[in-house]
Scaffold this motif. Structure first.
Motif, PDB file in Angstrom:
ATOM      1  N   ASP A 150      53.882  11.895  47.428  1.00  0.00           N
ATOM      2  CA  ASP A 150      54.409  12.482  46.197  1.00  0.00           C
ATOM      3  C   ASP A 150      53.815  11.883  44.929  1.00  0.00           C
ATOM      4  O   ASP A 150      54.105  12.363  43.831  1.00  0.00           O
ATOM      5  CB  ASP A 150      55.935  12.393  46.161  1.00  0.00           C
ATOM      6  CG  ASP A 150      56.444  10.966  46.215  1.00  0.00           C
ATOM      7  OD1 ASP A 150      55.706  10.079  46.707  1.00  0.00           O
ATOM      8  OD2 ASP A 150      57.575  10.719  45.766  1.00  0.00           O
ATOM      9  N   VAL A 172      54.664  18.521  47.328  1.00  0.00           N
ATOM     10  CA  VAL A 172      54.225  18.020  48.627  1.00  0.00           C
ATOM     11  C   VAL A 172      54.584  19.021  49.721  1.00  0.00           C
ATOM     12  O   VAL A 172      53.764  19.319  50.601  1.00  0.00           O
ATOM     13  CB  VAL A 172      54.853  16.646  48.918  1.00  0.00           C
ATOM     14  CG1 VAL A 172      54.521  16.189  50.337  1.00  0.00           C
ATOM     15  CG2 VAL A 172      54.369  15.622  47.903  1.00  0.00           C
ATOM     16  N   ASN A 220      58.833  13.105  49.623  1.00  0.00           N
ATOM     17  CA  ASN A 220      58.340  14.461  49.445  1.00  0.00           C
ATOM     18  C   ASN A 220      58.945  15.054  48.185  1.00  0.00           C
ATOM     19  O   ASN A 220      59.739  14.432  47.510  1.00  0.00           O
ATOM     20  CB  ASN A 220      58.663  15.325  50.669  1.00  0.00           C
ATOM     21  CG  ASN A 220      60.152  15.572  50.836  1.00  0.00           C
ATOM     22  OD1 ASN A 220      60.688  16.564  50.352  1.00  0.00           O
ATOM     23  ND2 ASN A 220      60.846  14.669  51.529  1.00  0.00           N
ATOM     24  N   LEU A 232      46.073  14.776  47.995  1.00  0.00           N
ATOM     25  CA  LEU A 232      47.173  15.354  48.760  1.00  0.00           C
ATOM     26  C   LEU A 232      46.638  16.363  49.775  1.00  0.00           C
ATOM     27  O   LEU A 232      47.070  16.380  50.938  1.00  0.00           O
ATOM     28  CB  LEU A 232      48.166  16.027  47.815  1.00  0.00           C
ATOM     29  CG  LEU A 232      49.341  16.758  48.453  1.00  0.00           C
ATOM     30  CD1 LEU A 232      50.162  15.833  49.341  1.00  0.00           C
ATOM     31  CD2 LEU A 232      50.233  17.373  47.367  1.00  0.00           C
TER      32      LEU A 232
END
Length: 270
Positions: free
Chosen positions: A149, A189, A185, A156
Protein backbone atom coordinates in the motif's frame (compact mmCIF):
# COMPACT_ATOMS: atom_id res chain seq x y z
CA UNK A 1 -38.33 -13.96 10.53
CA UNK A 2 -37.25 -10.32 10.41
CA UNK A 3 -34.28 -9.59 12.65
CA UNK A 4 -33.38 -13.26 13.13
CA UNK A 5 -29.72 -14.14 13.30
CA UNK A 6 -28.30 -15.73 10.13
CA UNK A 7 -27.42 -19.41 10.25
CA UNK A 8 -23.90 -20.11 11.54
CA UNK A 9 -22.79 -21.51 8.17
CA UNK A 10 -23.27 -18.10 6.57
CA UNK A 11 -20.08 -16.87 8.31
CA UNK A 12 -16.90 -18.55 7.11
CA UNK A 13 -13.80 -18.68 9.29
CA UNK A 14 -10.40 -18.62 7.64
CA UNK A 15 -7.18 -19.43 9.46
CA UNK A 16 -3.77 -17.84 8.91
CA UNK A 17 -0.80 -20.06 9.70
CA UNK A 18 2.84 -19.49 8.83
CA UNK A 19 5.58 -21.92 9.89
CA UNK A 20 4.94 -25.49 11.11
CA UNK A 21 7.68 -25.46 13.73
CA UNK A 22 8.61 -24.18 17.19
CA UNK A 23 10.23 -20.73 17.30
CA UNK A 24 11.08 -18.59 20.31
CA UNK A 25 11.25 -14.83 20.67
CA UNK A 26 8.84 -12.06 19.63
CA UNK A 27 7.71 -13.88 16.47
CA UNK A 28 6.88 -17.14 18.22
CA UNK A 29 3.18 -16.82 17.38
CA UNK A 30 4.04 -17.28 13.70
CA UNK A 31 5.12 -20.88 14.30
CA UNK A 32 2.80 -23.72 15.32
CA UNK A 33 4.54 -27.08 15.98
CA UNK A 34 3.45 -30.13 14.04
CA UNK A 35 1.83 -31.83 17.05
CA UNK A 36 -0.17 -28.70 17.92
CA UNK A 37 -1.26 -28.22 14.31
CA UNK A 38 -2.51 -31.81 14.25
CA UNK A 39 -4.41 -31.24 17.50
CA UNK A 40 -5.99 -28.02 16.21
CA UNK A 41 -7.07 -29.43 12.85
CA UNK A 42 -8.35 -32.59 14.46
CA UNK A 43 -10.47 -30.60 16.91
CA UNK A 44 -11.95 -28.49 14.11
CA UNK A 45 -12.82 -31.58 12.09
CA UNK A 46 -14.39 -33.20 15.16
CA UNK A 47 -16.45 -30.02 15.64
CA UNK A 48 -17.98 -30.54 12.19
CA UNK A 49 -15.90 -28.15 10.10
CA UNK A 50 -14.82 -29.13 6.59
CA UNK A 51 -11.31 -27.81 6.02
CA UNK A 52 -10.47 -26.60 2.50
CA UNK A 53 -8.34 -24.01 0.69
CA UNK A 54 -9.53 -20.44 0.36
CA UNK A 55 -10.57 -20.47 -3.31
CA UNK A 56 -12.48 -23.72 -2.81
CA UNK A 57 -14.25 -22.30 0.23
CA UNK A 58 -15.27 -19.12 -1.61
CA UNK A 59 -16.49 -21.15 -4.59
CA UNK A 60 -18.67 -23.31 -2.36
CA UNK A 61 -20.07 -20.27 -0.54
CA UNK A 62 -20.97 -18.72 -3.89
CA UNK A 63 -22.85 -21.89 -4.78
CA UNK A 64 -24.83 -21.64 -1.55
CA UNK A 65 -23.18 -24.47 0.36
CA UNK A 66 -24.62 -25.05 3.82
CA UNK A 67 -21.56 -26.98 5.04
CA UNK A 68 -19.52 -25.69 7.96
CA UNK A 69 -16.68 -24.55 5.73
CA UNK A 70 -13.35 -23.39 7.11
CA UNK A 71 -10.51 -22.10 4.92
CA UNK A 72 -6.98 -23.07 5.98
CA UNK A 73 -4.11 -20.89 4.73
CA UNK A 74 -0.35 -20.75 5.25
CA UNK A 75 1.68 -17.63 4.42
CA UNK A 76 5.25 -17.28 3.11
CA UNK A 77 6.08 -20.87 2.07
CA UNK A 78 8.51 -22.28 4.63
CA UNK A 79 10.16 -25.63 3.86
CA UNK A 80 8.62 -27.13 6.98
CA UNK A 81 5.24 -26.94 5.24
CA UNK A 82 6.32 -29.75 2.92
CA UNK A 83 7.89 -31.93 5.62
CA UNK A 84 5.37 -31.31 8.41
CA UNK A 85 2.37 -29.36 7.16
CA UNK A 86 1.44 -31.52 4.17
CA UNK A 87 1.44 -34.79 6.20
CA UNK A 88 -0.67 -33.25 8.98
CA UNK A 89 -3.18 -31.89 6.48
CA UNK A 90 -3.39 -35.29 4.80
CA UNK A 91 -3.98 -37.03 8.14
CA UNK A 92 -6.78 -34.57 8.92
CA UNK A 93 -8.33 -34.92 5.47
CA UNK A 94 -7.89 -31.17 5.06
CA UNK A 95 -7.19 -28.93 2.11
CA UNK A 96 -5.30 -25.64 2.32
CA UNK A 97 -3.88 -22.71 0.39
CA UNK A 98 -0.15 -21.96 0.61
CA UNK A 99 0.92 -18.42 -0.31
CA UNK A 100 4.44 -18.24 -1.77
CA UNK A 101 6.63 -15.16 -1.73
CA UNK A 102 8.05 -15.74 -5.20
CA UNK A 103 11.25 -13.70 -5.15
CA UNK A 104 12.48 -15.32 -1.93
CA UNK A 105 11.88 -18.98 -2.82
CA UNK A 106 14.84 -21.18 -1.93
CA UNK A 107 16.28 -18.56 0.41
CA UNK A 108 15.54 -17.02 3.81
CA UNK A 109 12.48 -14.94 4.65
CA UNK A 110 14.45 -11.71 4.44
CA UNK A 111 11.59 -9.49 5.60
CA UNK A 112 11.85 -11.09 9.07
CA UNK A 113 15.23 -9.44 9.61
CA UNK A 114 17.42 -10.98 12.28
CA UNK A 115 14.72 -13.55 13.11
CA UNK A 116 14.75 -15.05 9.60
CA UNK A 117 17.23 -17.85 10.51
CA UNK A 118 14.85 -19.09 13.23
CA UNK A 119 12.27 -19.92 10.56
CA UNK A 120 14.64 -21.70 8.19
CA UNK A 121 14.62 -21.45 4.43
CA UNK A 122 11.64 -21.11 2.15
CA UNK A 123 10.58 -23.82 -0.28
CA UNK A 124 12.52 -24.17 -3.51
CA UNK A 125 10.65 -24.18 -6.81
CA UNK A 126 10.90 -27.96 -6.98
CA UNK A 127 9.57 -28.30 -3.43
CA UNK A 128 6.74 -25.88 -4.19
CA UNK A 129 5.80 -28.11 -7.13
CA UNK A 130 5.70 -31.09 -4.73
CA UNK A 131 3.29 -29.16 -2.52
CA UNK A 132 1.06 -28.40 -5.50
CA UNK A 133 1.15 -32.04 -6.58
CA UNK A 134 -0.06 -32.98 -3.08
CA UNK A 135 -3.31 -31.14 -3.82
CA UNK A 136 -2.56 -27.89 -1.99
CA UNK A 137 -3.70 -24.68 -3.69
CA UNK A 138 -0.75 -22.39 -4.41
CA UNK A 139 -1.51 -18.71 -3.94
CA UNK A 140 0.53 -15.58 -4.61
CA UNK A 141 2.20 -13.70 -1.74
CA UNK A 142 3.81 -11.09 -4.01
CA UNK A 143 7.32 -10.94 -5.39
CA UNK A 144 9.41 -9.54 -2.53
CA UNK A 145 6.96 -9.32 0.39
CA UNK A 146 6.94 -5.52 0.43
CA UNK A 147 4.00 -3.66 2.05
CA UNK A 148 2.05 -2.97 -1.12
CA UNK A 149 0.00 0.00 0.00
CA UNK A 150 3.00 2.36 0.03
CA UNK A 151 4.48 1.31 -3.33
CA UNK A 152 4.31 3.47 -6.49
CA UNK A 153 2.19 2.14 -9.34
CA UNK A 154 5.02 0.52 -11.33
CA UNK A 155 6.40 -1.32 -8.30
CA UNK A 156 2.91 -2.42 -7.27
CA UNK A 157 2.34 -3.90 -10.72
CA UNK A 158 5.68 -5.72 -10.56
CA UNK A 159 4.80 -7.23 -7.19
CA UNK A 160 1.40 -8.49 -8.32
CA UNK A 161 1.80 -9.34 -12.01
CA UNK A 162 5.32 -10.75 -12.27
CA UNK A 163 4.88 -12.97 -9.24
CA UNK A 164 1.65 -14.45 -10.58
CA UNK A 165 3.15 -15.00 -14.02
CA UNK A 166 6.19 -16.80 -12.57
CA UNK A 167 4.05 -19.07 -10.40
CA UNK A 168 1.77 -20.03 -13.27
CA UNK A 169 4.59 -20.59 -15.76
CA UNK A 170 6.73 -22.67 -13.41
CA UNK A 171 3.94 -24.70 -11.83
CA UNK A 172 1.70 -24.89 -14.91
CA UNK A 173 -1.30 -24.17 -12.72
CA UNK A 174 -3.72 -21.27 -12.49
CA UNK A 175 -3.07 -18.99 -9.52
CA UNK A 176 -6.32 -17.52 -8.27
CA UNK A 177 -5.66 -16.29 -4.74
CA UNK A 178 -3.44 -13.53 -3.32
CA UNK A 179 -2.34 -12.79 0.25
CA UNK A 180 -1.28 -9.20 1.01
CA UNK A 181 2.19 -9.08 2.63
CA UNK A 182 1.80 -8.02 6.27
CA UNK A 183 -1.94 -7.79 5.52
CA UNK A 184 -1.70 -4.21 4.22
CA UNK A 185 -4.11 -3.31 1.44
CA UNK A 186 -6.44 -0.56 0.26
CA UNK A 187 -8.64 0.13 -2.74
CA UNK A 188 -5.63 0.83 -4.99
CA UNK A 189 -3.88 -2.40 -3.98
CA UNK A 190 -7.03 -4.49 -4.31
CA UNK A 191 -7.62 -3.08 -7.79
CA UNK A 192 -4.05 -4.00 -8.79
CA UNK A 193 -4.46 -7.56 -7.50
CA UNK A 194 -7.71 -7.91 -9.47
CA UNK A 195 -6.12 -6.43 -12.61
CA UNK A 196 -3.27 -8.94 -12.34
CA UNK A 197 -5.81 -11.73 -12.82
CA UNK A 198 -6.48 -13.02 -9.30
CA UNK A 199 -10.10 -13.64 -8.33
CA UNK A 200 -9.77 -13.46 -4.53
CA UNK A 201 -7.38 -12.16 -1.88
CA UNK A 202 -6.93 -12.32 1.85
CA UNK A 203 -5.75 -9.97 4.57
CA UNK A 204 -5.37 -10.48 8.33
CA UNK A 205 -8.64 -8.98 9.56
CA UNK A 206 -9.02 -11.16 12.68
CA UNK A 207 -12.73 -11.82 12.18
CA UNK A 208 -15.04 -14.07 10.16
CA UNK A 209 -15.81 -13.68 6.47
CA UNK A 210 -19.46 -13.33 5.52
CA UNK A 211 -21.00 -14.11 2.13
CA UNK A 212 -21.57 -10.94 0.14
CA UNK A 213 -18.44 -9.27 1.49
CA UNK A 214 -15.66 -8.41 -0.93
CA UNK A 215 -13.59 -11.37 -2.13
CA UNK A 216 -10.44 -9.25 -2.18
CA UNK A 217 -10.16 -8.65 1.55
CA UNK A 218 -11.13 -11.98 3.16
CA UNK A 219 -10.26 -11.73 6.88
CA UNK A 220 -8.46 -14.48 8.77
CA UNK A 221 -8.04 -15.59 12.37
CA UNK A 222 -4.56 -16.48 13.59
CA UNK A 223 -4.00 -19.70 15.54
CA UNK A 224 -1.05 -19.58 17.92
CA UNK A 225 1.10 -22.34 19.43
CA UNK A 226 -0.46 -21.67 22.83
CA UNK A 227 -3.95 -22.57 21.60
CA UNK A 228 -5.22 -26.06 22.26
CA UNK A 229 -7.63 -27.63 19.82
CA UNK A 230 -10.50 -26.63 22.09
CA UNK A 231 -9.19 -23.06 22.25
CA UNK A 232 -9.15 -22.78 18.48
CA UNK A 233 -12.65 -24.21 18.12
CA UNK A 234 -13.84 -21.58 20.58
CA UNK A 235 -12.03 -18.80 18.69
CA UNK A 236 -13.54 -19.91 15.38
CA UNK A 237 -17.03 -20.21 16.87
CA UNK A 238 -16.78 -16.79 18.50
CA UNK A 239 -15.20 -15.05 15.52
CA UNK A 240 -12.55 -13.24 17.54
CA UNK A 241 -12.81 -9.90 19.31
CA UNK A 242 -14.85 -7.34 17.35
CA UNK A 243 -12.75 -4.54 18.87
CA UNK A 244 -9.40 -5.51 17.31
CA UNK A 245 -10.46 -5.16 13.63
CA UNK A 246 -12.14 -1.85 14.40
CA UNK A 247 -9.04 -0.42 16.09
CA UNK A 248 -6.82 -1.59 13.23
CA UNK A 249 -9.06 0.11 10.67
CA UNK A 250 -8.94 3.38 12.61
CA UNK A 251 -5.15 3.27 12.88
CA UNK A 252 -4.52 2.26 9.27
CA UNK A 253 -4.30 5.71 7.56
CA UNK A 254 -1.83 7.07 10.13
CA UNK A 255 0.32 3.95 10.12
CA UNK A 256 0.35 3.94 6.31
CA UNK A 257 1.66 7.52 6.33
CA UNK A 258 4.42 6.54 8.75
CA UNK A 259 5.46 3.60 6.58
CA UNK A 260 5.41 5.74 3.44
CA UNK A 261 7.84 8.19 5.05
CA UNK A 262 10.01 5.29 6.26
CA UNK A 263 10.10 3.80 2.77
CA UNK A 264 11.17 7.13 1.29
CA UNK A 265 14.00 7.18 3.84
CA UNK A 266 15.13 3.70 2.77
CA UNK A 267 13.67 1.78 5.70
CA UNK A 268 10.98 -0.91 5.64
CA UNK A 269 8.61 -0.94 8.61
CA UNK A 270 6.38 -3.99 8.82
Amino acid sequence: MTGAAPPAWQSMPALMYHSVSAVGGPLSDLAVPRSRLAEQLGALTAAGYRLVGLSAALDELARGSTDKLLAVTFDDGYRDFLTAGVPVLAEAGAGATLYASVGHLGGPAGWLGRWAPDFGRLLSWDELAEVADAGIEIGNHSLLHHPLDVLPAAALREETVRSKDELEQRLQRRVRSFAYPHGYNGSRVRAAVLAAGHDNATEVGRRLHRPGERRFAVPRLQPTPAMTGADLVALVAGGGSPLVPQLKRLAQPGWRAVRRVARAAGRNLT
